[in-house]
Design an enzyme around this catalytic site. Structure first.
Site, mmCIF file in Angstrom:
data_model
loop_
_atom_site.group_PDB
_atom_site.id
_atom_site.type_symbol
_atom_site.label_atom_id
_atom_site.label_comp_id
_atom_site.label_asym_id
_atom_site.label_seq_id
_atom_site.Cartn_x
_atom_site.Cartn_y
_atom_site.Cartn_z
ATOM 1 N N CYS A 207 0.784 -1.232 0.000
ATOM 2 C CA CYS A 207 0.000 0.000 0.000
ATOM 3 C C CYS A 207 0.808 1.270 0.000
ATOM 4 O O CYS A 207 0.244 2.344 -0.054
ATOM 5 C CB CYS A 207 -0.944 0.006 1.200
ATOM 6 S SG CYS A 207 -2.337 -1.081 0.973
ATOM 7 N N ILE A 208 2.125 1.205 0.118
ATOM 8 C CA ILE A 208 2.850 2.488 0.183
ATOM 9 C C ILE A 208 3.964 2.533 -0.847
ATOM 10 O O ILE A 208 4.496 1.525 -1.232
ATOM 11 C CB ILE A 208 3.394 2.764 1.586
ATOM 12 C CG1 ILE A 208 3.917 4.190 1.699
ATOM 13 C CG2 ILE A 208 4.454 1.771 1.976
ATOM 14 C CD1 ILE A 208 3.969 4.711 3.088
#
Lengths: 105, 410
Positions: free
Chosen positions: A104-105
């Site tokens: 997610c990052i």
């Protein structure tokens, strides 16, 4: 670290509110986590996704992305969003007792 | 002669070619870089092109000019890797054997992965700002736009420079305000994340900034398709977000040769050890930057912090010793927030972006997670640093590991 009482066990949570230790998990805990996430029940299709996520996590140390879930779990994206509304990967990981997927990052 | 082969001549490939040309004995090693194009773009500048702050020609230089003497640059795309015989096959059919391989082919955007995104309206009222063409076309469009609903849409994570969509919105707020038409523009973010950003403290602070600037957000938005006729985004759960102008951040993927070689994940990112930067399950292969599947930001600063660790590990490895240096996931990003101000975030695998100050000899300290004019100048200054210091492999006065000095725990 926050703790939570589920299915008669006191469990530690990580910063995202997921179980800190995935070995604390069992099916009764999954059902209570599902209720917290607003799901009425866990159907065989839910369990297929949960089982698949735990298998990937144990092998690779990270829960799979939605794209990989669609490709490998046999459940298409539209259905995944029906089963686990809003964020299927995040939500299914939480119910499966796993940390939030890292992609997610 | 032993052969060090670098695939990709962007930020990571160029920086490592410079470092390796210094560190290796060029009587026993030859160095080759393969890249499909001859132009090296300063990608962080793309964000400012739509708002007229940079022109694309200010951001491009010849790739060869930044490679050290003695390094051969081959202009070709890559067909596939045959790791069993340590050979890379180029599109031309040429075969390159290596003793050590570094993968630095980065990530690119793939609008064709989303139904309805790449159609006749692409470049008309749907744009990206991650490519030279996309950013320039958007600049042209914005000059004549009369206003309406501008939606920034993140298709799926991970993306290059995860703060760029927020920066785009902050800069758009300033741009339309300065043109006296902010009242005619509705700014909106549709994101698959549960908030503005991924980790709790920065999510709260950046979320507050969006709100203060009048920018609305649809979180948990899993984009299924774009309906160009009705000008709306449709999510997998049938939620809809209408737009007049769509600024898309399409799916990011690694280079297609990675899929052809069977060494990537579902987005063609190479499976990589997150500490040593060795490719998983392959012999003598390292990975740097966006091309890897590391749970770190896809950003130039990450490449910079990886580069010293990677150099140490490559030098150990080619001498037959196990790599000892460990990458901690360190990322450091300036965030343009508009009106001549900027913010800075600094974090790693374990520590989320925190407020406080970031020490830098001579220039700092920079404010962390807080707007300041100095941060904005830091970002502008960085273009010079990039071409003159960073790519050339010159050491900067910033530690590779993330440090807690100046940070305030949330």
């Amino acid at each position: 670290m926050e703790t939570i009482c589920l299915a008669g066990k006191t469990l530690t949570l990580d910063n995202d509110g997921n179980l800190a230790n995935c070995n604390d998990w069992n099916e009764a805990i999954a059902c209570e986590l599902a209720t917290q996430e607003g799901l009425d029940e866990l159907t065989p299709q839910h369990w297929a996704v949960i089982t698949y996520m735990r298998a990937v996590f144990h092998k690779e140390g990270d829960a799979p992305s939605i794209r990989r879930l669609t490709r490998e779990s046999g459940v298409d994206t539209k259905t995944l969003y029906k089963l686990f509304p809003k964020g299927p990967a995040k939500k299914a990981a939480r119910i499966a007792g796993l940390p939030k997927p890292k992609g997610c990052i | 002669m032993r052969h060090m082969l670098i695939l990709g001549g962007g930020t990571g490939g160029t920086m490592m070619a410079n470092k390796l040309a210094h560190a290796l004995d060029l009587n026993t090693w030859r160095l080759t870089v393969v890249d499909a194009t001859g132009e090296h773009y300063y990608q962080p500048g793309f964000l400012l092109v739509p708002f007229g702050a940079y022109r694309m020609r200010d951001l491009v230089r010849p790739r060869q000019q930044y490679l050290p003497q003695g390094v051969r640059l081959i202009r070709s795309s890559i067909e596939h890797l045959n790791a069993d015989i340590k050979t890379v096959v180029l599109a031309s059919g040429e075969q390159l054997r290596y003793d050590c391989l570094l993968i630095a082919t980065g990530a690119g955007i793939h609008p064709e992965q989303t139904e309805g995104l790449l159609d006749d309206e692409w470049g008309q009222n749907k744009f990206d700002f991650y490519t030279p063409t996309g950013a320039e076309r958007l600049a042209q469009f914005l000059k004549g736009w009369q206003g309406g609903r501008l939606v920034v849409s993140i298709t799926e994570m991970p993306i290059k420079c995860p703060v760029a969509p927020l920066e785009f919105l902050f800069l758009a707020d300033a741009y339309f305000t300065e043109r006296g038409m902010r009242g005619k523009v509705d700014l909106h973010l549709a994101t698959p994340l549960s908030g503005a950003f991924t980790r709790p403290t920065s999510n709260r602070i950046l979320g507050d900034m969006l709100r203060d600037k009048g920018i609305s957000v649809t979180p948990d938005f899993g984009l299924a398709r774009v309906d160009s006729r009705e000008k709306k985004l449709v999510a997998w759960d049938d939620t809809e977000v209408p737009y007049d102008l769509l600024v898309s951040v399409p799916t990011n993927m690694g280079d297609p040769w990675i899929a052809r070689s069977g060494i990537g994940n579902e987005l063609n990112f190479v499976l990589t050890n997150k500490e040593t930067l060795l490719a998983e399950g392959l012999e003598d292969v390292f990975v740097i930057g966006d091309a890897s599947n590391l749970p770190a930001s896809k950003a130039g600063s990450v490449v910079h912090f990886q580069s010293e660790i990677l150099l140490a590990n490559i030098l150990e490895h080619i001498e037959g010793r196990p790599p000892r240096a460990r990458f901690d996931g360190h990322a450091n990003c300036f965030i343009e927030s508009g009106f001549g101000k900027g913010m800075l975030i600094d974090f790693n695998y374990e520590t989320e972006p925190l407020p406080g100050t970031f020490p830098l000899p001579g220039l700092g300290p920079f404010a962390l997670l807080r707007e300041s004019p100095l941060n904005h100048y830091g970002k502008l200054m960085f273009r010079w640093v990039y071409w003159n210091l960073l790519l050339r492999g010159v050491e900067l006065p910033i530690a590779n590991e993330m440090l807690m000095a100046g940070k305030v725990a949330a």
